[in-house]
Design an enzyme around this catalytic site. Structure first.
Site, short mmCIF file in Angstrom:
data_model
loop_
_atom_site.label_atom_id
_atom_site.label_comp_id
_atom_site.label_asym_id
_atom_site.label_seq_id
_atom_site.Cartn_x
_atom_site.Cartn_y
_atom_site.Cartn_z
N PRO A 13 19.88 33.09 -5.78
CA PRO A 13 21.20 32.71 -6.28
C PRO A 13 22.16 33.89 -6.47
O PRO A 13 23.37 33.73 -6.39
CB PRO A 13 20.88 32.04 -7.62
CG PRO A 13 19.48 31.54 -7.47
CD PRO A 13 18.79 32.60 -6.65
N ASP A 14 21.60 35.07 -6.71
CA ASP A 14 22.45 36.26 -6.89
C ASP A 14 23.15 36.67 -5.60
O ASP A 14 24.15 37.38 -5.62
CB ASP A 14 21.61 37.48 -7.31
CG ASP A 14 21.03 37.34 -8.71
OD1 ASP A 14 21.41 36.39 -9.42
OD2 ASP A 14 20.19 38.18 -9.07
N HIS A 15 22.55 36.30 -4.47
CA HIS A 15 22.99 36.89 -3.21
C HIS A 15 23.80 35.94 -2.33
O HIS A 15 24.13 36.26 -1.21
CB HIS A 15 21.78 37.41 -2.43
CG HIS A 15 20.90 38.27 -3.26
ND1 HIS A 15 21.38 39.41 -3.88
CD2 HIS A 15 19.62 38.14 -3.66
CE1 HIS A 15 20.39 39.95 -4.59
NE2 HIS A 15 19.32 39.21 -4.47
N HIS A 61 15.82 36.96 -5.35
CA HIS A 61 16.66 36.37 -6.40
C HIS A 61 17.84 35.68 -5.71
O HIS A 61 19.00 36.07 -5.88
CB HIS A 61 17.13 37.47 -7.36
CG HIS A 61 16.01 38.15 -8.09
ND1 HIS A 61 15.38 37.56 -9.16
CD2 HIS A 61 15.39 39.33 -7.90
CE1 HIS A 61 14.42 38.37 -9.61
NE2 HIS A 61 14.41 39.45 -8.85
#
Lengths: 378, 398
Positions: free
Chosen positions: B175-177, B173
């Site tokens: 974009p979360d990181h 995921h």
């Protein structure tokens, strides 16, 4: 009087030319005076060629200024020293000006945050090793995480080593600046790109440390069969309907049932309640067949509307050119218009965040030495 | 390691973020000495507390390594925000905070009675961050998503592909990181400076899709200037060859090699020998025209060697190369990360001693020393006592 913006009054001497270019852009959009300090002929990123080079330059250097300074010339050194005395931040990058002169910079600008960005950091056996976006994504663990099982690992597109390195660079520089402005004493920051990438691997580090498993590309054995991209009538959609995610699975099966689609029966079988089985390749194949039998008859837009109405975690897989037609982005008036080097207006990404105040502004990247009259030795 | 890099000491967050992107953002502040009070619910658990990996593979609210890695140095206050008392406690906390952060869907904070206006009523110069996926209002505001949904709608999945028309997408995921957590942190840092200058707070909305499109900014500009979709070429380069991930000796072992100049090719050709030294391959355009043939030459050489040995040979000769590393290799075998003391171990009552990434930089030559993540509700008594001490007229019954 000019309006106060978050980084009003902050001067940044920017000698980034690769991995840190976006960091200084973030400051420039919020009011910092970011001056690219360029040797005769310009920093290395002015000499890149090939597809996308001019566009990269335009994106990374928007809102900045440029002075051309000959570091080997006495008048040039004096001009640099004058700039450095009033600088809040000096950013240098490996293979660029002043990177090997950190001690000199500290002496010249003891008040400043001096941020040095390099592929592997300032010390260690690889400090001088050659590197590129591809090799850094590989070395930092990002490439391993993507791709299909049975095919090679796959790097992320669009120069993500620069993006990852730049956001870590921007935030630590901003934090060190809090202290430097409070105390009058600067700091030296040493950012390693490979470490930034290794810091962005979701939970892969903990998966090894705590459970002694290596996260595998493709997600077999970990990712639910529904978490994938699926073909539909006019493209693809991304779905995530594991049993753990709200009502996404129940709503999905209910939608198929209401539409009278035979896949509703298939997906109501008892085995779909088995979380472990749902991560197997057998489950993946079975789900794909059942779901694509339905999606083949529907468009991305229709499926997206259904997802919103039914609280299913599903969205369209957009091409880059489709972003300007995205109804939500249009509603929010996200895209900006910015002049290209030839003067033509073109669309440009809008802000990554929105403030209640009018803080974010973007302007075209500077020509080489456009601010010489104000700051340079020309 | 330094325990005194508390440059943000004195700044307090009432932190309502959960899952991935939000807590990764506020962790940056606790690592530098800010007081991050993580407001949690014991009944609606942070999904990352319930998500693995777990210590010894056994689930438990305080046993998730994923949670631990996103919440170092924070304090945990568990409240039932839907109760009158929990709501009053939250407002009391907000009244004594500098920043309020959340990453729920549109309208959720308002439904909890903790919208911007409610917070500003008790803390007039509050900095208030929300991180809705697609923005608070509009036709897709209520689209539900995870990090990969953001990759899908922002063009990232389409562009992450081995070949045209065959998108695969990032395996995480992503974009979360990186994009959303650090854009959010940068925005809060900017708002804090704005407040130091003007005394005024700021409301910040980070629509995660818009943030992520900026991580794809140059690619979007390419489309905007040319009207053409960017090439889907995986590990290859539009202007350089060889530039790919090649098989190495061993199971699922790979090496990345990037030859970006004709000089680097001459060096590599000298190492490969044989047909690679043919003058007809001296220019990148000639090599791109015969890309499959060139890649076969490279692969024949790499497949006979261990990835790390081959990478070392190439780097020593000046050719950019790296073994494709996975987590075990990074932790146990990466000599550069080891030499720079990148990995930290922290003791924790339930996790024992586990490994954490250091923030990916040093400050004045030192690593930021991380502090352990909190147990669920660990600081309830202490925080409630502090709130009572600050405002004796207010009482929260326990």
């Amino acid at each position: 009087m000019a309006q106060t913006r978050p980084y009003t009054g902050v001067r940044i001497l920017d000698m980034a030319h690769d991995y840190a270019r976006y960091a200084t852009r973030l400051f420039a959009d919020l009011g910092a005076e970011v001056i690219r300090v360029e040797p005769p002929g310009g920093l290395a990123d002015r000499h890149e060629s090939g597809p996308g080079a001019a566009e990269r330059f335009a994106f990374f250097n928007a809102s900045k200024r440029s002075v051309e300074i000959d570091f080997d010339d006495a008048a040039g050194r004096r001009a640099f020293e004058a700039l450095a005395r009033d600088a809040s931040v000096i950013l240098v990058e490996r293979d660029g000006p002043m990177f090997d002169a950190l001690h000199e910079l500290v002496t010249l600008a003891p008040q400043a945050v001096i941020t040095a960005v390099s592929p592997f950091g300032l010390g260690g056996p690889l400090a001088d090793a050659p590197a590129t976006d591809l090799t850094l994504q590989a070395a930092g663990g990002m490439t391993w995480m993507s791709g299909r099982p049975g095919e090679p690992p796959l790097r992320l597109p669009g120069g993500q080593a620069t993006m990852m390195a730049s956001v870590y660079t921007a935030t630590v520089t901003a934090i060190a600046l809090v202290d430097a402005e409070a105390t009058g004493r600067g700091h030296v920051i040493d950012v390693a790109v490979n470490e930034c990438i290794a810091h962005s691997l979701q939970n892969a580090i903990q998966v090894w440390d705590l459970e002694r498993r290596i996260s595998m590309r493709g997600g077999e054995g970990t990712r639910d069969a529904t978490e994938d991209i699926f073909r539909c009538q006019d493209g693809m959609v991304f779905l995530a309907s594991p049993l753990s995610l709200g009502t996404s699975w129940k709503s999905l099966v209910a939608m198929l049932a209401e539409e009278g689609h035979p896949s509703a029966v298939t997906l109501s079988e008892e085995r779909w309640q088995d979380r472990a089985w749902r991560t197997t390749s057998e489950a993946r194949q079975a789900f794909r067949e059942a779901f694509e039998a339905f999606t083949a008859g529907h468009t991305k837009q229709h499926l997206t509307e259904q997802a919103i109405a039914r609280r299913i975690v599903l969205g369209p897989v957009s091409r880059i050119g489709e972003l300007v037609d995205d109804e939500q982005l249009a509603f929010r008036d996200f895209f900006q218009t910015l002049a290209r080097p030839d003067g033509e207006a073109a669309r440009f990404p809008g802000p990554p965040y929105r403030f209640s105040g009018d803080h974010w502004h973007v302007s075209p990247a500077p020509a080489l030495g456009e601010a010489n009259a104000a700051h340079g030795n020309a | 390691m330094m325990d005194t890099m508390d440059y943000l000491k004195g700044i307090r967050f009432a932190d309502f973020t959960w899952a991935g992107a939000g807590p990764f953002s506020t962790k940056l502040f606790s690592d530098f000495g800010a007081e991050i009070i993580k407001v949690e619910s014991a009944t609606r658990l942070d999904p990352v507390r319930a998500g693995g990996p777990f210590k010894d593979g056994k689930p438990g609210v305080n046993r998730s390594g994923y949670f631990a890695s996103r919440n170092t140095g924070k304090r945990s206050l568990s409240l039932d925000l839907k109760s009158e008392e929990g709501h009053a406690t939250a407002l009391e906390l907000i009244a004594r905070s500098d920043v309020v952060t959340s990453n729920f869907g549109p309208g959720a904070m308002e439904r909890l009675g903790l919208g911007y206006d409610a917070c500003r009523a008790v803390a007039p110069n509050i900095i208030y961050l929300q991180m809705p996926m697609y923005g608070a209002e509009g036709p897709r505001a209520n689209l539900l998503g995870v990090g990969m949904t953001i990759s899908a709608v922002s063009g990232f999945i389409w562009h992450t592909a081995y070949k045209p028309g065959d998108p695969i997408g990032p395996g995480t995921h992503y974009p979360d990181h990186a994009a959303n957590c650090y854009h959010a942190a940068f925005a809060v840092l900017a708002a804090l400076r704005q407040r130091r200058q003007t005394g005024e707070g700021t409301r910040i909305e980070l629509a995660q899709v818009e943030s992520t499109i900026n991580f794809h900014g140059p690619t979007f500009v390419e489309w905007a200037w040319s009207g053409e979709e960017p090439a889907q070429i995986g590990n290859r380069s539009p202007s350089a060859c060889p530039h790919n991930v090649f098989p190495s000796d061993g199971e699922d072992a790979w090496i990345a090699i990037a030859v970006e100049s004709d000089a680097a090719w001459r060096t590599l050709a000298g190492i490969l020998g044989g047909a690679a030294t043919d003058e007809s391959l001296a220019t990148s355009s000639a090599r791109l025209a015969r890309i499959d043939e060139v890649e076969r030459m490279v692969a024949a050489w790499t497949a006979a060697r261990g990835a790390e040995d081959a990478a070392e040979t190439l780097r020593a000769a000046g050719v950019p190369a790296a073994a494709v590393a996975h987590a075990r290799r990074l932790i146990e075998e990466d000599p550069q990360l080891a030499a720079r003391h990148y990995w930290q171990s922290i003791e924790h009552p339930e996790l024992g001693s586990t490994i954490y990434n250091s923030p990916p930089y040093t400050v004045d030559g030192e690593r930021v020393a991380l502090k352990r993540p909190p147990l669920l509700g660990e600081h309830n008594d202490a925080i409630l006592a502090e709130l009572r001490g600050a405002n004796p007229t207010w009482r929260a019954s326990e």
